[in-house]
Design a protein around this motif. Structure first.
Motif, PDB file in Angstrom:
ATOM      1  N   VAL A   1     -37.240  47.392  15.643  1.00  0.00           N
ATOM      2  CA  VAL A   1     -37.599  48.806  15.493  1.00  0.00           C
ATOM      3  C   VAL A   1     -39.005  49.046  16.031  1.00  0.00           C
ATOM      4  N   ALA A   2     -39.913  48.060  15.825  1.00  0.00           N
ATOM      5  CA  ALA A   2     -41.272  48.224  16.356  1.00  0.00           C
ATOM      6  C   ALA A   2     -41.257  48.306  17.875  1.00  0.00           C
ATOM      7  N   ALA A   3     -40.397  47.509  18.504  1.00  0.00           N
ATOM      8  CA  ALA A   3     -40.280  47.564  19.969  1.00  0.00           C
ATOM      9  C   ALA A   3     -39.728  48.916  20.421  1.00  0.00           C
ATOM     10  N   GLN A   4     -38.727  49.413  19.711  1.00  0.00           N
ATOM     11  CA  GLN A   4     -38.163  50.719  20.039  1.00  0.00           C
ATOM     12  C   GLN A   4     -39.192  51.821  19.820  1.00  0.00           C
ATOM     13  N   LEU A   5     -40.035  51.629  18.775  1.00  0.00           N
ATOM     14  CA  LEU A   5     -41.081  52.615  18.522  1.00  0.00           C
ATOM     15  C   LEU A   5     -42.079  52.659  19.672  1.00  0.00           C
ATOM     16  N   LEU A   6     -42.447  51.491  20.205  1.00  0.00           N
ATOM     17  CA  LEU A   6     -43.366  51.440  21.345  1.00  0.00           C
ATOM     18  C   LEU A   6     -42.759  52.148  22.550  1.00  0.00           C
ATOM     19  N   GLN A   7     -41.463  51.909  22.764  1.00  0.00           N
ATOM     20  CA  GLN A   7     -40.776  52.564  23.880  1.00  0.00           C
ATOM     21  C   GLN A   7     -40.765  54.074  23.688  1.00  0.00           C
ATOM     22  N   ALA A   8     -40.521  54.518  22.448  1.00  0.00           N
ATOM     23  CA  ALA A   8     -40.496  55.950  22.170  1.00  0.00           C
ATOM     24  C   ALA A   8     -41.879  56.575  22.345  1.00  0.00           C
ATOM     25  N   GLU A   9     -42.936  55.868  22.003  1.00  0.00           N
ATOM     26  CA  GLU A   9     -44.286  56.395  22.208  1.00  0.00           C
ATOM     27  C   GLU A   9     -44.599  56.573  23.681  1.00  0.00           C
ATOM     28  N   LEU A  10     -44.213  55.586  24.522  1.00  0.00           N
ATOM     29  CA  LEU A  10     -44.444  55.690  25.964  1.00  0.00           C
ATOM     30  C   LEU A  10     -43.665  56.861  26.565  1.00  0.00           C
ATOM     31  N   ALA A  11     -42.401  56.992  26.123  1.00  0.00           N
ATOM     32  CA  ALA A  11     -41.582  58.093  26.631  1.00  0.00           C
ATOM     33  C   ALA A  11     -42.173  59.447  26.242  1.00  0.00           C
ATOM     34  N   PHE A  12     -42.699  59.545  25.061  1.00  0.00           N
ATOM     35  CA  PHE A  12     -43.287  60.812  24.602  1.00  0.00           C
ATOM     36  C   PHE A  12     -44.550  61.137  25.393  1.00  0.00           C
ATOM     37  N   LYS A  13     -45.380  60.095  25.663  1.00  0.00           N
ATOM     38  CA  LYS A  13     -46.592  60.342  26.448  1.00  0.00           C
ATOM     39  C   LYS A  13     -46.248  60.851  27.852  1.00  0.00           C
ATOM     40  N   ARG A  14     -45.189  60.289  28.478  1.00  0.00           N
ATOM     41  CA  ARG A  14     -44.774  60.759  29.785  1.00  0.00           C
ATOM     42  C   ARG A  14     -44.328  62.214  29.732  1.00  0.00           C
ATOM     43  N   GLN A  15     -43.576  62.544  28.721  1.00  0.00           N
ATOM     44  CA  GLN A  15     -43.123  63.923  28.579  1.00  0.00           C
ATOM     45  C   GLN A  15     -44.287  64.875  28.377  1.00  0.00           C
ATOM     46  N   GLN A  16     -45.319  64.415  27.668  1.00  0.00           N
ATOM     47  CA  GLN A  16     -46.491  65.255  27.490  1.00  0.00           C
ATOM     48  C   GLN A  16     -47.168  65.551  28.831  1.00  0.00           C
ATOM     49  N   GLN A  17     -47.352  64.507  29.630  1.00  0.00           N
ATOM     50  CA  GLN A  17     -47.988  64.698  30.934  1.00  0.00           C
ATOM     51  C   GLN A  17     -47.150  65.593  31.847  1.00  0.00           C
ATOM     52  N   MET A  18     -45.858  65.369  31.865  1.00  0.00           N
ATOM     53  CA  MET A  18     -44.979  66.154  32.727  1.00  0.00           C
ATOM     54  C   MET A  18     -44.903  67.603  32.254  1.00  0.00           C
ATOM     55  N   LEU A  19     -44.993  67.824  30.964  1.00  0.00           N
ATOM     56  CA  LEU A  19     -44.924  69.195  30.458  1.00  0.00           C
ATOM     57  C   LEU A  19     -46.172  69.967  30.858  1.00  0.00           C
ATOM     58  N   SER A  20     -47.300  69.305  30.858  1.00  0.00           N
ATOM     59  CA  SER A  20     -48.538  69.995  31.250  1.00  0.00           C
ATOM     60  C   SER A  20     -48.515  70.395  32.729  1.00  0.00           C
ATOM     61  N   ASP A  21     -47.746  69.646  33.550  1.00  0.00           N
ATOM     62  CA  ASP A  21     -47.606  69.974  34.981  1.00  0.00           C
ATOM     63  C   ASP A  21     -46.349  70.793  35.253  1.00  0.00           C
ATOM     64  N   ASP A  22     -45.676  71.197  34.203  1.00  0.00           N
ATOM     65  CA  ASP A  22     -44.403  71.921  34.336  1.00  0.00           C
ATOM     66  C   ASP A  22     -43.386  71.127  35.136  1.00  0.00           C
ATOM     67  N   SER A  23     -43.439  69.759  34.937  1.00  0.00           N
ATOM     68  CA  SER A  23     -42.509  68.904  35.678  1.00  0.00           C
ATOM     69  C   SER A  23     -41.295  68.511  34.838  1.00  0.00           C
ATOM     70  N   THR A  24     -41.224  68.978  33.592  1.00  0.00           N
ATOM     71  CA  THR A  24     -40.089  68.645  32.725  1.00  0.00           C
ATOM     72  C   THR A  24     -39.744  69.835  31.860  1.00  0.00           C
ATOM     73  N   ALA A  25     -38.566  69.834  31.341  1.00  0.00           N
ATOM     74  CA  ALA A  25     -38.153  70.919  30.448  1.00  0.00           C
ATOM     75  C   ALA A  25     -38.683  70.669  29.045  1.00  0.00           C
ATOM     76  N   ARG A  26     -38.970  71.750  28.340  1.00  0.00           N
ATOM     77  CA  ARG A  26     -39.454  71.621  26.957  1.00  0.00           C
ATOM     78  C   ARG A  26     -38.405  70.916  26.100  1.00  0.00           C
ATOM     79  N   GLN A  27     -37.133  71.088  26.386  1.00  0.00           N
ATOM     80  CA  GLN A  27     -36.087  70.436  25.606  1.00  0.00           C
ATOM     81  C   GLN A  27     -36.227  68.913  25.672  1.00  0.00           C
ATOM     82  N   ASP A  28     -36.528  68.385  26.854  1.00  0.00           N
ATOM     83  CA  ASP A  28     -36.710  66.937  26.999  1.00  0.00           C
ATOM     84  C   ASP A  28     -37.955  66.470  26.245  1.00  0.00           C
ATOM     85  N   TYR A  29     -38.993  67.313  26.308  1.00  0.00           N
ATOM     86  CA  TYR A  29     -40.222  66.976  25.579  1.00  0.00           C
ATOM     87  C   TYR A  29     -39.945  66.896  24.066  1.00  0.00           C
TER      88      TYR A  29
END
Length: 399
Positions: free
Chosen positions: A119-147
């Protein structure tokens, strides 16, 4: 048969005639025509007034050593009468089941720790995925639903990790319980003492589900407690701090002294008589039985000469007087208003004097004289029976 009866009748009649003749001679030829008295000499003795009771001896400190786990008694390490020290190994219960329970608890913890790592490994993966979505959302490169989906996945992994942390803590608690149960299979002495009873033998199975079964009993016999049963008529005269002593059946001439520690406020077996609703059950059915209260005191027993359950004849001292002037209680006459007693004294010239005496300790046999008499005087305790009347009564009883 008739000749024998006539012969015995003649013998009895002759004896009575001789007694009567002796009485008449004493009456007519004796120089003292006055009444004959029974007297006692005023002397000195040691007196004590005491409450008498019957008691039993108990160990001052006694412990029932029991089992806290269920299983078969694999071995006993001591015998009856052995002296043991605190912490000494006394008995062992078969440890197989507690050992397996400990192994199972440890395996459960290891499994939970492994799942937590996943679960700790999955948590690390989820944190990285969330950080990417944050960056992409600020550039309007992703949908808010994915974020939002990435944020929810991160929260879920964090919750899973917290859940595994709680499960691991619970599994460690189970390990501690299993370790304790395994330790309970090794029964050790809770105090220094002597093994006074072995209740459970090797090979027996003990079940500790509802209450701890007793394996053996330990007692410290260096000090013994005397539990004296004092009647309700006497208990109001005793109190803690009074001197008490007792004798045992095998040594009636040896006294063991102590001080009363306590007098129990309720009679013995009081709790048993209070059954039923409101504590009223069974009380009225025992209203005609004698009531006794337990008075307790301790005596040293360094050589273990005194034993558990011995019968003790107890005396609780209410008062003592050493080398006191005393007379028999039978010499006391009427009691005056001032507390003194009337006593008749037979003087050296055979006169009867009436004295007032003040008394002290009275044990219903002898009484202490505080004033009114001197040592060596004779007090009257009764009048001698007329010899003729006594002989006639004896003759009547024989016929």
């Amino acid at each position: 048969m008739k000749k024998t009866q006539r012969r015995w009748t003649g013998i009895v009649a002759g004896a009575v005639a001789l007694i009567l003749l002796a009485a008449l001679c004493l009456h007519f030829f004796s120089g003292d025509k006055g009444p004959q008295y029974l007297t006692a000499k005023v002397g000195r003795t040691d007196l004590e007034n005491a409450v008498l009771a019957t008691g039993t001896l108990q160990a001052f400190k006694q412990v029932d050593v029991g089992a806290q786990v269920t299983g078969q008694v694999k071995s006993l390490k001591v015998k009856l009468g052995d002296e043991v020290t605190k912490g000494q190994w006394l008995a062992e219960i078969d440890p197989v089941i507690p050992q397996n329970a400990l192994r199972q608890a440890e395996a459960n913890e290891q499994s939970l720790v492994a799942q937590k790592r996943s679960v700790a490994a999955q948590l690390l993966q989820a944190e990285l995925a969330f950080k990417r979505q944050q960056q992409m959302l600020s550039d309007d490169s992703t949908a808010r639903q994915d974020y939002e989906a990435a944020q929810a996945g991160l929260d879920m992994q964090r919750a899973s990790l917290a859940s595994f942390d709680a499960q691991i803590r619970a599994s460690r608690t189970q390990i501690e319980i299993a370790q304790a149960n395994l330790g309970y299979t090794r029964i050790v002495a809770p105090m220094n003492g002597e093994v006074v009873a072995i209740v459970t033998q090797e090979g027996q199975t003990v079940i500790a589900q509802q209450q701890a079964p007793v394996i053996l009993k330990l007692a410290q016999l260096d000090t013994m407690t005397v539990k004296a049963q004092v009647s309700e008529a006497d208990v109001i005269r005793i109190h803690p701090g009074q001197t008490a002593y007792f004798t045992i059946l095998g040594e009636t001439d040896k006294r063991y002294y102590g001080k009363l520690r306590t007098v129990e406020p309720a009679p013995q077996n009081f709790a048993d008589s209070q059954g039923g609703l409101g504590g009223m059950g069974g009380g009225s059915s025992k209203s005609n039985t004698a009531v006794f209260y337990n008075a307790l005191f301790e005596v040293p027993n360094p050589d273990h000469h005194l034993r558990i359950a011995m019968t003790a004849q107890v005396n609780v001292l209410l008062g003592t007087a050493s080398h006191a002037l005393s007379i028999p209680v039978a010499a006391l006459g009427e009691k005056d208003k001032d507390g003194s007693y009337i006593v008749r004294v037979l003087t050296s010239d055979k006169r009867v004097e009436t004295r007032k005496v003040r008394t002290g300790i009275n044990n219903n046999v002898s009484v202490e004289v505080l004033a009114g008499l001197k040592e060596g005087e004779h007090v009257i305790i009764g009048e001698a029976s007329d010899a003729a009347e006594a002989a006639a009564a004896a003759s009547a009883a024989g016929s």
